[in-house]
Design a protein around this motif. Structure first.
Motif, PDB file in Angstrom:
ATOM      1  N   THR A 174     -36.398  62.369 -91.327  1.00 43.65           N
ATOM      2  CA  THR A 174     -36.754  60.978 -91.025  1.00 43.65           C
ATOM      3  C   THR A 174     -37.881  60.493 -91.921  1.00 43.65           C
ATOM      4  OG1 THR A 174     -36.056  61.235 -88.712  1.00 43.65           O
ATOM      5  CG2 THR A 174     -37.584  59.434 -89.218  1.00 43.65           C
ATOM      6  N   LEU A 175     -38.918  61.306 -92.070  1.00 44.16           N
ATOM      7  CA  LEU A 175     -40.061  60.889 -92.883  1.00 44.16           C
ATOM      8  C   LEU A 175     -39.712  60.863 -94.365  1.00 44.16           C
ATOM      9  CD1 LEU A 175     -42.885  62.781 -90.968  1.00 44.16           C
ATOM     10  CD2 LEU A 175     -42.307  60.355 -90.865  1.00 44.16           C
ATOM     11  N   PHE A 176     -38.808  61.735 -94.793  1.00 43.63           N
ATOM     12  CA  PHE A 176     -38.364  61.704 -96.183  1.00 43.63           C
ATOM     13  C   PHE A 176     -37.595  60.411 -96.471  1.00 43.63           C
ATOM     14  CE2 PHE A 176     -35.005  62.852 -99.322  1.00 43.63           C
ATOM     15  CZ  PHE A 176     -35.838  63.000-100.424  1.00 43.63           C
ATOM     16  N   ARG A 180     -37.057  77.094 -97.090  1.00 45.51           N
ATOM     17  CA  ARG A 180     -37.276  76.060 -98.091  1.00 45.51           C
ATOM     18  C   ARG A 180     -35.974  75.279 -98.267  1.00 45.51           C
ATOM     19  NH1 ARG A 180     -38.127  77.146-103.046  1.00 45.51           N
ATOM     20  NH2 ARG A 180     -39.633  75.525-103.471  1.00 45.51           N
ATOM     21  N   TYR A 181     -36.107  73.966 -98.258  1.00 41.75           N
ATOM     22  CA  TYR A 181     -34.946  73.078 -98.379  1.00 41.75           C
ATOM     23  C   TYR A 181     -35.084  72.196 -99.608  1.00 41.75           C
ATOM     24  CZ  TYR A 181     -33.032  73.883 -93.671  1.00 41.75           C
ATOM     25  OH  TYR A 181     -32.465  74.427 -92.548  1.00 41.75           O
ATOM     26  N   SER A 182     -33.929  71.751-100.075  1.00 44.58           N
ATOM     27  CA  SER A 182     -33.868  70.658-101.039  1.00 44.58           C
ATOM     28  C   SER A 182     -33.162  69.501-100.343  1.00 44.58           C
ATOM     29  CB  SER A 182     -33.104  71.079-102.298  1.00 44.58           C
ATOM     30  OG  SER A 182     -32.985  69.978-103.190  1.00 44.58           O
ATOM     31  N   PHE A 183     -33.897  68.404-100.146  1.00 39.10           N
ATOM     32  CA  PHE A 183     -33.321  67.207 -99.543  1.00 39.10           C
ATOM     33  C   PHE A 183     -32.806  66.298-100.661  1.00 39.10           C
ATOM     34  CE2 PHE A 183     -36.137  67.215 -95.465  1.00 39.10           C
ATOM     35  CZ  PHE A 183     -35.415  68.306 -94.998  1.00 39.10           C
ATOM     36  N   ARG A 184     -31.561  65.874-100.524  1.00 40.98           N
ATOM     37  CA  ARG A 184     -30.975  64.961-101.513  1.00 40.98           C
ATOM     38  C   ARG A 184     -30.441  63.749-100.751  1.00 40.98           C
ATOM     39  NH1 ARG A 184     -29.537  66.262-106.745  1.00 40.98           N
ATOM     40  NH2 ARG A 184     -29.914  68.430-106.166  1.00 40.98           N
ATOM     41  N   SER A 213     -35.841  66.094-103.386  1.00 37.89           N
ATOM     42  CA  SER A 213     -37.156  66.718-103.354  1.00 37.89           C
ATOM     43  C   SER A 213     -37.062  68.003-102.558  1.00 37.89           C
ATOM     44  CB  SER A 213     -38.187  65.782-102.719  1.00 37.89           C
ATOM     45  OG  SER A 213     -39.468  66.387-102.692  1.00 37.89           O
ATOM     46  N   GLU A 214     -37.915  68.964-102.900  1.00 38.67           N
ATOM     47  CA  GLU A 214     -37.965  70.230-102.175  1.00 38.67           C
ATOM     48  C   GLU A 214     -39.056  70.174-101.121  1.00 38.67           C
ATOM     49  OE1 GLU A 214     -38.429  73.418-104.915  1.00 38.67           O
ATOM     50  OE2 GLU A 214     -36.456  73.139-105.839  1.00 38.67           O
ATOM     51  N   ASN A 251     -40.291  69.400-108.214  1.00 34.56           N
ATOM     52  CA  ASN A 251     -38.895  69.127-108.598  1.00 34.56           C
ATOM     53  C   ASN A 251     -38.347  67.861-107.943  1.00 34.56           C
ATOM     54  OD1 ASN A 251     -38.847  71.514-110.124  1.00 34.56           O
ATOM     55  ND2 ASN A 251     -38.194  72.719-108.349  1.00 34.56           N
ATOM     56  N   GLU A 252     -39.186  66.854-107.739  1.00 27.89           N
ATOM     57  CA  GLU A 252     -38.691  65.603-107.182  1.00 27.89           C
ATOM     58  C   GLU A 252     -38.019  64.798-108.290  1.00 27.89           C
ATOM     59  OE1 GLU A 252     -40.498  61.745-104.832  1.00 27.89           O
ATOM     60  OE2 GLU A 252     -41.132  63.768-104.303  1.00 27.89           O
ATOM     61  N   GLN A 253     -36.826  64.300-107.994  1.00 24.44           N
ATOM     62  CA  GLN A 253     -36.047  63.570-108.990  1.00 24.44           C
ATOM     63  C   GLN A 253     -35.481  62.304-108.369  1.00 24.44           C
ATOM     64  OE1 GLN A 253     -33.057  66.324-110.315  1.00 24.44           O
ATOM     65  NE2 GLN A 253     -34.492  67.617-111.444  1.00 24.44           N
ATOM     66  N   ARG A 254     -35.390  61.264-109.203  1.00 23.36           N
ATOM     67  CA  ARG A 254     -34.798  59.996-108.769  1.00 23.36           C
ATOM     68  C   ARG A 254     -33.834  59.522-109.844  1.00 23.36           C
ATOM     69  NH1 ARG A 254     -40.314  59.230-107.395  1.00 23.36           N
ATOM     70  NH2 ARG A 254     -40.635  59.040-105.139  1.00 23.36           N
ATOM     71  N   SER A 255     -32.731  59.000-109.396  1.00 17.26           N
ATOM     72  CA  SER A 255     -31.764  58.445-110.345  1.00 17.26           C
ATOM     73  C   SER A 255     -31.006  57.313-109.673  1.00 17.26           C
ATOM     74  CB  SER A 255     -30.791  59.530-110.835  1.00 17.26           C
ATOM     75  OG  SER A 255     -30.090  60.099-109.745  1.00 17.26           O
TER      76      SER A 255
END
Length: 660
Positions: free
Chosen positions: A486-488, A530-534, A548-549, A560-564
Motif C-alpha cells: 500500500t505504501l509503495f 527480500r522482495y522486488s515490487f514491480r 524497487s527492492e 535498484n529502483e527503476q522507472r519506465s
C-alpha cells in the motif's frame, strides 16, 4: 502486434544462487480432513482468505456452500474470495453470473451486521460505473461497518475499486497501513518466520563393550596363574618356610597395592576424555575434503564460538584456546546429523548451545574439569610404581628361595613355574583390568550420554518454544506485506502526481530479490525476506512501471529502483517460461528495447510434503505474487493495445444491485 504465449522450457539458469535458507513450517493450519463438515471447511476457507490465499479460499467456501452451509456471513466471505487479488476483467462469464446470483440472494438472509456488510459490498461494485458524486451515501454506510468488516472489504476489493470511490478511501487506507506496518513488533519477530524448524537433539551412544573377549580369556589365565603360583610358593615353603611366608605376605601386599592404585592409572591411559575427545565409531573421516556438510558444521562452530567468547578473550584467542574442543564437537555433530537434505541451519541451535556451554564451563572453571578428574594423583602413581617394583623383587626372591632348596635338579621346574607366574599373572591381570575398564567406561559413557542428551533436550525445547512464541502468524505476515504494498503504491502515485481517478487499472507483481531467505507453512505460499515490487500503473496515456527492492524483515527500501514509461503499442509480447526444476520467468518484450526477464518464483518441487500437490502449490504462489492478474493485464495490452483498455474501462462495467 505479436500475441503472448505461455511455454514450458527445460533450460536451467541461476536457479539457486542467492537462496540462503528455505523453511517449510510443519503446520496444519490449512489442513482439512476429508470428512470435515461444511462449517469446518468454511473456517479454513476464511483463514486462507485472511492469509492471502484467495484461490484456495474460494474452493473451500464454495464447497461449504454447496454442502448447505450458507448464510450472510458465509456469502460475504465468498464474495471477498471471488474478488480478492482480481480485477473485474479477471472474472470469467460464469463467475460474473454467480456474483449476480449471489446479489439476488441478499434479501433472503436474516438481518444483521453480516447482511449489511454483504449488501454494501455489492453496492460498492455498483458504484464502479456511477458518478463520483453519488458515492457519498455508500461510503458513509461503509464507514459505519465494524473495523474488521470494513478493512476486509477494502483489502480484498483493492483491484476492483477505482476512480473517485477509491480516492475517497485511499487516505484512511494509507494511514492504516502506516499504523499497522510495524505493528506486533514486526522488526524483532519477523526473522523467526525464516528460521528453520530445529531438528531434534541427539547424542553419541556409548560404544559397545568389548569386555566379553577379556572375560572369556580371564578364567584360563587365572587358573594357570594359580597353579604356577601354588607350585612356586609350595617349593619355596619346602625350602625355607619362614622366608617364604614373609615373601608371600610382601607379594600379596604389593599386588593389592598395585591393583588399588594402578587401576585408575590404567583407566586414564586407556580411556578417552569424554568431554573433549568423544569416541567416534569407525567411519570415513568426517572432516575429509569435499564433505560439504562437515565443512558447514565446522564453519558454524567457528562462528558461534567466536561470537560467544568469554569476557577477556578476543574471538581469535578463544578459537585458538578451544580448537580441540571445537574439532571434537564438530566431528560428533557431523556424524550425528549427516543425512540427506538436512541443512546445517536446522542444527545451529545445538551448535549455539554447545558454544554457550563451553563458554559457561570456562567461566566456572570446568571446561577441562573432566580431564583433571581423570588424572591419577602423583602419590597414587608413585605407590603403584613402588608396589610393582616390590612385587618384581619379591618374585625374584621367591624364585631364589625355591631354587635353594632343591639344588640344581629342582631349579628348572622352579624357573618354569616363575615364568608361568609372570606370564599368566600379567595376562590374567590384563584381562581383568580390560574387563573392568570396559565396564567402567560403559557406565561412565552411558551416564555422560544421558547428561548430554538431557541438556540438549532442554536447550531444544527452550529454543523451539522461543521460536513458536516469536514466529509471526500467516495473518501477521500477510498484513505486513499488504501494508508495504500500500505504501509503495502511495509513493508511486505521489511521485507521478496521479490520483485514482487518473488510473484505468493497476497491478503489482512481487518477486523474490536475491539474496533472500524464504519460508512457508505447509500448503501455504512462499514468503521472502527480500522482495522486488514491480508496479504497473495504467492510464489513458500509457503504462508507468516502477520497481524497487524492499527488505521485508525491517520494511526498508533497498536500491535498484527503476522507472519506465511506455505507450500501449510499445508492449510487443508477454511470455512465461515454466520449469518445475527452475521456476517461473516472465519475459516482457518492448518494440523499442531489449526483452526483460523477471524471475517470478524459484522452483519448490523438492520442498513439497508428500501430501502437497505441486500444481496447487504453484498456483497458490503465483496468485500470492500477483502474477495471474499481472500476466492477464499485460497479455491483454500486448494483444490489443489501447482497445483492451477501452473495453475494460471501469466506467463500462455492469453494476451490481441487491434485489431488496
Amino acid at each position: 502486434m505479436n500475441g503472448s504465449s505461455f511455454t514450458h522450457n527445460s533450460a536451467a539458469y541461476d536457479s539457486t544462487v542467492g537462496i540462503q535458507a528455505e523453511t517449510v513450517h510443519n503446520s496444519n493450519v490449512y489442513f482439512v480432513h476429508p470428512d470435515a463438515s461444511p462449517q469446518e471447511k468454511y473456517k479454513v476457507g476464511v483463514r486462507l482468505l485472511e492469509d492471502g490465499i484467495s484461490s484456495r479460499a474460494r474452493e473451500m467456501i464454495t464447497d461449504a456452500i454447496a454442502h448447505g452451509h450458507d448464510n450472510a456471513e458465509v456469502r460475504f466471505h465468498w464474495v471477498l474470495a471471488m474478488l480478492s487479488g482480481r480485477a473485474y476483467h479477471d472474472l470469467n462469464a460464469e463467475e460474473v453470473q454467480r456474483l449476480h446470483h449471489a446479489s439476488r440472494l441478499v434479501r433472503t438472509y436474516a438481518e444483521g451486521e453480516w447482511k449489511d456488510a454483504l449488501r454494501i459490498t455489492f453496492e460498492l461494485l455498483a458504484m464502479l460505473s456511477t458518478a463520483d458524486g453519488d458515492t457519498g451515501l455508500v461510503l458513509e454506510r461503509l464507514r459505519a461497518l465494524s473495523p474488521h468488516q470494513r478493512e476486509a472489504i477494502l483489502r480484498h476489493l483493492d483491484l476492483v475499486l477505482a476512480g473517485g470511490l477509491k480516492d475517497s478511501l485511499w487516505a484512511e487506507n494509507r494511514e492504516r497501513a502506516e499504523t499497522d506496518r510495524f505493528g506486533n513488533d514486526r522488526v524483532h519477530r519477523i526473522w523467526a518466520y525464516f528460521e528453520p524448524d530445529p531438528i531434534g537433539p541427539r547424542a553419541l551412544q556409548p560404544r559397545p563393550s568389548t569386555a566379553a573377549a577379556a572375560q572369556a580369556a580371564f578364567p584360563v589365565r587365572a587358573v594357570l596363574f594359580v597353579i604356577s603360583s601354588a607350585f612356586l610358593w609350595i617349593t619355596a615353603l619346602v625350602a625355607d618356610p619362614a622366608v617364604a611366608v614373609v615373601e608371600l605376605l610382601v607379594a600379596l601386599g604389593a599386588g593389592l597395592t598395585a591393583t588399588r592404585f594402578g587401576r585408575q592409572w590404567w583407566y586414564q591411559d586407556r580411556g578417552p576424555n569424554a568431554m573433549t575427545e568423544p569416541q567416534i565409531p569407525h567411519m570415513s573421516d568426517p572432516a575429509s575434503p569435499g564433505d560439504g556438510f562437515t565443512d558447514r558444521v565446522r564453519h558454524s562452530f567457528d562462528h558461534y564460538f567466536a561470537i560467544r567468547a568469554p569476557h577477556g578473550f578476543a574471538p581469535h584467542e578463544w578459537l585458538g584456546y578451544t580448537v580441540h574442543v571445537r574439532n571434537s564437537l564438530a566431528a560428533e555433530i557431523a556424524l550425528l546429523y549427516r543425512e540427506s537434505r538436512i541443512s546445517v541451519d536446522r542444527v545451529n541451535w545445538l551448535i549455539r548451545h554447545l558454544a554457550e556451554d563451553a563458554r559457561d564451563r570456562h567461566n566456572s572453571g570446568t571446561l577441562f574439569d573432566q580431564r583433571r578428574q581423570n588424572q591419577t594423583p602423583i602419590v597414587a602413581k608413585a605407590l603403584s610404581v613402588i608396589a610393582l617394583i616390590a612385587l618384581g623383587i619379591t618374585a625374584l626372591t621367591v624364585l631364589g628361595t625355591a631354587v635353594s632348596g632343591d639344588g640344581a635338579s629342582g631349579a628348572l621346574p622352579a624357573v618354569l613355574a616363575a615364568v608361568g607366574v609372570v606370564w599368566s599373572g600379567r595376562a590374567a591381570a590384563s584381562s581383568w583390568l580390560e574387563a573392568r575398564r570396559e565396564d567402567h567406561r560403559l557406565v561412565r559413557e552411558t551416564q555422560e550420554c544421558h547428561e548430554r542428551l538431557t541438556a540438549r533436550q532442554i536447550a531444544y525445547q527452550n529454543w523451539k518454544s522461543f521460536l513458536d512464541t516469536t514466529r509471526p502468524s500467516e495473518l501477521e505476515m500477510e498484513t505486513w506485506l499488504t501494508c508495504d504494498k500500500t505504501l509503495f503504491i502511495d509513493e508511486a502515485l505521489r511521485h507521478y502526481q496521479l490520483t485514482w481517478r487518473d488510473l484505468i487499472t493497476h497491478t503489482i507483481l512481487m518477486t523474490p530479490a536475491r539474496p533472500y531467505k524464504r519460508g512457508r507453512a505447509r500448503r501455504g505460499p512462499w514468503r521472502y525476506s527480500r522482495y522486488s515490487f514491480r508496479l504497473f500503473l495504467v492510464t489513458q496515456d500509457g503504462v508507468r512501471e516502477i520497481s524497487s527492492e524492499i527488505d521485508f524483515t525491517d520494511g526498508k527500501r533497498g536500491g535498484n529502483e527503476q522507472r519506465s514509461n511506455y505507450r500501449f503499442e510499445a508492449l510487443s509480447s508477454v511470455q512465461v517460461t515454466e520449469n518445475a526444476q527452475i521456476g517461473y520467468d516472465l519475459e516482457l518484450v518492448l518494440t523499442n528495447g531489449p526483452a526483460r526477464n523477471i524471475r517470478v518464483k524459484d522452483a519448490d518441487t523438492h520442498q513439497l510434503a508428500p501430501d502437497e500437490n505441486a500444481q496447487e502449490i504453484a498456483e497458490i504462489n503465483l496468485n500470492s505474487a500477483g502474477f495471474i492478474h499481472t500476466f492477464r493485464l499485460l497479455e491483454g495490452i500486448a494483444a490489443d493495445g489501447k482497445g483492451w483498455i477501452e473495453r475494460n474501462n471501469p466506467n463500462n462495467l455492469p453494476s451490481f444491485r441487491t434485489a431488496d
